[in-house]
Write a protein that holds these residues in place. Sequence first.
Motif, PDB file in Angstrom:
ATOM      1  N   LEU A  39      32.498  30.489  47.048  1.00  0.00           N
ATOM      2  CA  LEU A  39      31.728  30.191  45.839  1.00  0.00           C
ATOM      3  C   LEU A  39      32.284  29.249  44.898  1.00  0.00           C
ATOM      4  CD1 LEU A  39      30.110  33.676  45.308  1.00  0.00           C
ATOM      5  CD2 LEU A  39      28.963  31.880  46.307  1.00  0.00           C
ATOM      6  N   ALA A  40      33.595  29.740  44.690  1.00  0.00           N
ATOM      7  CA  ALA A  40      34.365  28.836  43.858  1.00  0.00           C
ATOM      8  C   ALA A  40      34.618  27.368  43.909  1.00  0.00           C
ATOM      9  CB  ALA A  40      35.899  29.364  43.757  1.00  0.00           C
ATOM     10  N   GLN A  41      35.091  27.050  45.406  1.00  0.00           N
ATOM     11  CA  GLN A  41      35.008  25.527  45.662  1.00  0.00           C
ATOM     12  C   GLN A  41      33.638  25.006  45.886  1.00  0.00           C
ATOM     13  OE1 GLN A  41      36.905  25.533  49.733  1.00  0.00           O
ATOM     14  NE2 GLN A  41      35.273  25.709  50.950  1.00  0.00           N
ATOM     15  N   ASP A  42      32.589  25.482  45.976  1.00  0.00           N
ATOM     16  CA  ASP A  42      31.439  24.992  46.072  1.00  0.00           C
ATOM     17  C   ASP A  42      31.160  24.592  44.582  1.00  0.00           C
ATOM     18  OD1 ASP A  42      28.906  24.294  47.548  1.00  0.00           O
ATOM     19  OD2 ASP A  42      27.937  25.429  45.845  1.00  0.00           O
ATOM     20  N   LEU A  43      30.967  25.484  43.587  1.00  0.00           N
ATOM     21  CA  LEU A  43      30.816  25.221  42.335  1.00  0.00           C
ATOM     22  C   LEU A  43      31.829  24.067  41.884  1.00  0.00           C
ATOM     23  CD1 LEU A  43      30.607  29.007  41.088  1.00  0.00           C
ATOM     24  CD2 LEU A  43      28.814  27.276  40.710  1.00  0.00           C
ATOM     25  N   ALA A  44      32.918  24.128  42.118  1.00  0.00           N
ATOM     26  CA  ALA A  44      33.862  23.012  41.826  1.00  0.00           C
ATOM     27  C   ALA A  44      33.327  21.530  42.344  1.00  0.00           C
ATOM     28  CB  ALA A  44      35.350  23.072  42.285  1.00  0.00           C
ATOM     29  N   SER A  45      32.790  21.886  43.437  1.00  0.00           N
ATOM     30  CA  SER A  45      32.119  20.651  43.804  1.00  0.00           C
ATOM     31  C   SER A  45      30.959  19.956  43.175  1.00  0.00           C
ATOM     32  CB  SER A  45      31.888  20.414  45.556  1.00  0.00           C
ATOM     33  OG  SER A  45      30.728  21.195  45.530  1.00  0.00           O
ATOM     34  N   ARG A  46      30.690  20.924  42.468  1.00  0.00           N
ATOM     35  CA  ARG A  46      29.377  20.459  41.778  1.00  0.00           C
ATOM     36  C   ARG A  46      29.717  20.276  40.153  1.00  0.00           C
ATOM     37  NH1 ARG A  46      24.359  23.374  43.637  1.00  0.00           N
ATOM     38  NH2 ARG A  46      24.576  24.209  45.605  1.00  0.00           N
ATOM     39  N   GLY A  47      30.783  19.955  39.761  1.00  0.00           N
ATOM     40  CA  GLY A  47      31.423  19.777  38.605  1.00  0.00           C
ATOM     41  C   GLY A  47      31.929  20.689  37.585  1.00  0.00           C
ATOM     42  N   TYR A  48      32.116  21.843  38.129  1.00  0.00           N
ATOM     43  CA  TYR A  48      32.797  22.878  37.378  1.00  0.00           C
ATOM     44  C   TYR A  48      34.266  22.993  37.446  1.00  0.00           C
ATOM     45  CZ  TYR A  48      28.104  24.516  36.232  1.00  0.00           C
ATOM     46  OH  TYR A  48      26.785  24.664  35.708  1.00  0.00           O
ATOM     47  N   LEU A  49      35.142  23.487  36.337  1.00  0.00           N
ATOM     48  CA  LEU A  49      36.604  23.959  36.828  1.00  0.00           C
ATOM     49  C   LEU A  49      36.377  25.325  36.878  1.00  0.00           C
ATOM     50  CD1 LEU A  49      39.423  23.837  36.530  1.00  0.00           C
ATOM     51  CD2 LEU A  49      39.247  24.120  34.086  1.00  0.00           C
ATOM     52  N   VAL A  50      36.659  25.787  38.245  1.00  0.00           N
ATOM     53  CA  VAL A  50      36.411  27.312  38.438  1.00  0.00           C
ATOM     54  C   VAL A  50      37.762  27.929  38.485  1.00  0.00           C
ATOM     55  CG1 VAL A  50      35.455  29.096  39.976  1.00  0.00           C
ATOM     56  CG2 VAL A  50      34.411  26.748  39.743  1.00  0.00           C
ATOM     57  N   VAL A  51      38.128  29.180  37.887  1.00  0.00           N
ATOM     58  CA  VAL A  51      39.223  29.732  37.964  1.00  0.00           C
ATOM     59  C   VAL A  51      39.105  31.170  38.504  1.00  0.00           C
ATOM     60  CG1 VAL A  51      41.478  30.426  36.492  1.00  0.00           C
ATOM     61  CG2 VAL A  51      39.946  28.691  35.663  1.00  0.00           C
ATOM     62  N   THR A  52      39.816  31.456  39.536  1.00  0.00           N
ATOM     63  CA  THR A  52      39.879  32.673  40.170  1.00  0.00           C
ATOM     64  C   THR A  52      40.968  33.492  39.925  1.00  0.00           C
ATOM     65  OG1 THR A  52      40.755  31.597  42.633  1.00  0.00           O
ATOM     66  CG2 THR A  52      38.234  31.636  42.295  1.00  0.00           C
ATOM     67  N   VAL A  53      40.768  34.683  39.680  1.00  0.00           N
ATOM     68  CA  VAL A  53      42.024  35.461  39.188  1.00  0.00           C
ATOM     69  C   VAL A  53      42.364  36.655  39.815  1.00  0.00           C
ATOM     70  CG1 VAL A  53      42.670  36.738  37.098  1.00  0.00           C
ATOM     71  CG2 VAL A  53      41.012  35.007  36.722  1.00  0.00           C
ATOM     72  N   ASP A  54      43.599  36.734  40.161  1.00  0.00           N
ATOM     73  CA  ASP A  54      44.106  37.863  40.713  1.00  0.00           C
ATOM     74  C   ASP A  54      44.596  38.933  39.660  1.00  0.00           C
ATOM     75  OD1 ASP A  54      43.884  37.980  43.712  1.00  0.00           O
ATOM     76  OD2 ASP A  54      45.724  36.804  44.057  1.00  0.00           O
ATOM     77  N   HIS A  55      44.079  40.046  39.867  1.00  0.00           N
ATOM     78  CA  HIS A  55      44.397  41.269  38.874  1.00  0.00           C
ATOM     79  C   HIS A  55      45.474  41.998  39.393  1.00  0.00           C
ATOM     80  CE1 HIS A  55      41.030  40.234  36.495  1.00  0.00           C
ATOM     81  NE2 HIS A  55      40.201  40.296  37.389  1.00  0.00           N
ATOM     82  N   THR A  56      47.039  41.594  39.119  1.00  0.00           N
ATOM     83  CA  THR A  56      48.230  42.070  39.650  1.00  0.00           C
ATOM     84  C   THR A  56      48.078  43.503  39.644  1.00  0.00           C
ATOM     85  OG1 THR A  56      49.248  39.984  38.822  1.00  0.00           O
ATOM     86  CG2 THR A  56      50.524  41.770  39.940  1.00  0.00           C
ATOM     87  N   HIS A  57      48.559  44.236  40.971  1.00  0.00           N
ATOM     88  CA  HIS A  57      48.511  45.695  40.944  1.00  0.00           C
ATOM     89  C   HIS A  57      47.337  46.425  41.389  1.00  0.00           C
ATOM     90  CE1 HIS A  57      52.872  44.436  39.046  1.00  0.00           C
ATOM     91  NE2 HIS A  57      52.949  44.617  40.400  1.00  0.00           N
ATOM     92  N   ASP A  58      46.257  45.817  41.066  1.00  0.00           N
ATOM     93  CA  ASP A  58      45.068  46.204  41.345  1.00  0.00           C
ATOM     94  C   ASP A  58      44.590  45.618  42.582  1.00  0.00           C
ATOM     95  OD1 ASP A  58      42.122  46.086  41.597  1.00  0.00           O
ATOM     96  OD2 ASP A  58      41.683  45.751  39.622  1.00  0.00           O
ATOM     97  N   ALA A  59      44.981  44.366  42.806  1.00  0.00           N
ATOM     98  CA  ALA A  59      44.796  43.587  43.984  1.00  0.00           C
ATOM     99  C   ALA A  59      45.532  44.032  44.980  1.00  0.00           C
ATOM    100  CB  ALA A  59      44.898  41.983  43.855  1.00  0.00           C
ATOM    101  N   ASN A  60      45.254  44.240  46.372  1.00  0.00           N
ATOM    102  CA  ASN A  60      46.062  44.667  47.498  1.00  0.00           C
ATOM    103  C   ASN A  60      47.376  43.806  47.684  1.00  0.00           C
ATOM    104  OD1 ASN A  60      44.831  46.822  48.242  1.00  0.00           O
ATOM    105  ND2 ASN A  60      43.513  45.888  49.625  1.00  0.00           N
ATOM    106  N   GLU A  61      47.209  42.439  47.428  1.00  0.00           N
ATOM    107  CA  GLU A  61      48.433  41.482  47.575  1.00  0.00           C
ATOM    108  C   GLU A  61      48.408  40.413  46.879  1.00  0.00           C
ATOM    109  OE1 GLU A  61      47.113  42.378  51.296  1.00  0.00           O
ATOM    110  OE2 GLU A  61      45.436  41.564  50.127  1.00  0.00           O
ATOM    111  N   VAL A  62      49.447  40.195  46.330  1.00  0.00           N
ATOM    112  CA  VAL A  62      49.447  38.797  45.515  1.00  0.00           C
ATOM    113  C   VAL A  62      50.856  38.107  45.652  1.00  0.00           C
ATOM    114  CG1 VAL A  62      49.403  37.848  42.916  1.00  0.00           C
ATOM    115  CG2 VAL A  62      47.906  39.791  43.612  1.00  0.00           C
ATOM    116  N   GLN A  63      50.750  37.039  45.970  1.00  0.00           N
ATOM    117  CA  GLN A  63      52.179  36.249  46.388  1.00  0.00           C
ATOM    118  C   GLN A  63      52.575  35.435  45.096  1.00  0.00           C
ATOM    119  OE1 GLN A  63      52.374  34.376  49.994  1.00  0.00           O
ATOM    120  NE2 GLN A  63      53.883  32.925  49.372  1.00  0.00           N
ATOM    121  N   PHE A  64      53.672  35.700  44.552  1.00  0.00           N
ATOM    122  CA  PHE A  64      54.296  34.692  43.275  1.00  0.00           C
ATOM    123  C   PHE A  64      55.066  33.900  43.918  1.00  0.00           C
ATOM    124  CE2 PHE A  64      52.257  38.443  41.157  1.00  0.00           C
ATOM    125  CZ  PHE A  64      51.710  37.901  40.061  1.00  0.00           C
ATOM    126  N   PRO A  65      55.575  32.922  43.023  1.00  0.00           N
ATOM    127  CA  PRO A  65      56.687  31.827  43.353  1.00  0.00           C
ATOM    128  C   PRO A  65      57.865  32.534  43.897  1.00  0.00           C
ATOM    129  CG  PRO A  65      55.596  31.118  41.236  1.00  0.00           C
ATOM    130  CD  PRO A  65      55.080  32.548  41.723  1.00  0.00           C
TER     131      PRO A  65
END
Length: 437
Positions: A193-219
């Motif tokens: 959904l996010a990349q499709d909305l971006a292709s339609r002219g939106y800036l879409v920000v997908t958010v990982d809610h850390t320690h609620d999400a099963n896995e989040v990779q940081f730098p």
Amino acid sequence: MIARAVGSAGALAVALAMGMTPAMAAGKTSDKPSATGFSADQPDRNTPWAPENDEAPLHHKPIHPEALTSARTAPSGLQLNMPAPTGQHSVGMVGLHLVDTSRTDPYVSGKRRELMVSLWYPATATSGHYQAPWMPSISGAHFLASRGLSPQQVTLPKTAGRVLAPVKTTLGKLPVLLYSTGLHSDRAMGTALAQDLASRGYLVVTVDHTHDANEVQFPGNRLEVNSMPSGAHSSDTLKVRAADIRFVINALGKISSGGNPDAGHATLPSGLSKSVDTSRIGMFGWSLGGAAVDTAMQLDHRIAAGANLDGQFFGTAPSKDLDRPFMLFSSGYHNRNNDGSWRTLWSHLKGYRVDIKLQGAAHLSFSDNEWMVPQEAGLLGLSQAQLQQQYGTIDPNRAVQIQRVYLAAFFDQELRHKHSTLLDGPANKYPEISFVR
């Protein structure tokens, strides 16, 4: 790996691995609302759209460290793919590491709250910019391992997002959309959904809610996993997510004023600072992330419009008046007629409101699993009947297409003031959509 031969015990194991309950595995998908109603802190797991059915808890499969360290070079027998965006613009992507120095992490003591987010946007001059992976290698290997799979068996898809491609500044300032995903799910689950909305002219920000999400990779290849205490109240989780969203909006404000909110001052795409329109912000989410939309809108009036994809509400937020536009978008067997939390919110929506239902869809149809799991069905040992029970009878490509079209119609109307007749009532082109009046 989950066995191909699935007996009654095996079917239950598969169902649990895919985030289903024993009752759902047995075919008991009652569409009765939770007895506790909208104020419930804990979902009723026998309710198919309850957030506890979003993703499997990680403890159902042990994660071996070597499965993660071998992720980069692992050959694969199955390459997953995802539906291409349908808008007229190419898509760029950048990931940001954000640290909120004003908050401590609610799930891990002694640490500042930190998030990973992905920005998807219309791009130009994408040549030479590599395709962003659906999920980074270490977190991706962890994601697969939690499902009994390995990078040797499955390669997660590449996205349409070209990393650090210049923003298409000829479009002017871009309306912003924020995405919150399901309980213990990853921000990657909203990529189609996010990349499709971006292709339609939106800036879409997908958010990982850390320690609620099963896995989040940081730098630095640091992996943070689900650390929520057992029995955590859903309403408290929503408050954390709403605070995360407000922090992300503040970070976008820094970008729009020429700053760089990334904790490591990572390179930002050319043209980004000129392209963030913080006066036009919308939010959408799936399941618990859909419930988070209302909570976030109550907390932050900068969010001008919201859409909930099949998410049950919790806490007191739905019993408070909301004067901004809101869309309820449900699966085929979930709507405000059998969800008391939706009825309560509906009566408190004082702005534009619309309630639509996608016939043939199930709760999991609103995540990227809708198109991904059918590709893996053989490895997961899932029969066609099991797929239909979990993901509905609607064709995956059709489900994604319709979600994209109706989300775009809603946000185009509310953030761009482009009225769509799709929102007026049933359309011959999309007979799967019905309006709950």
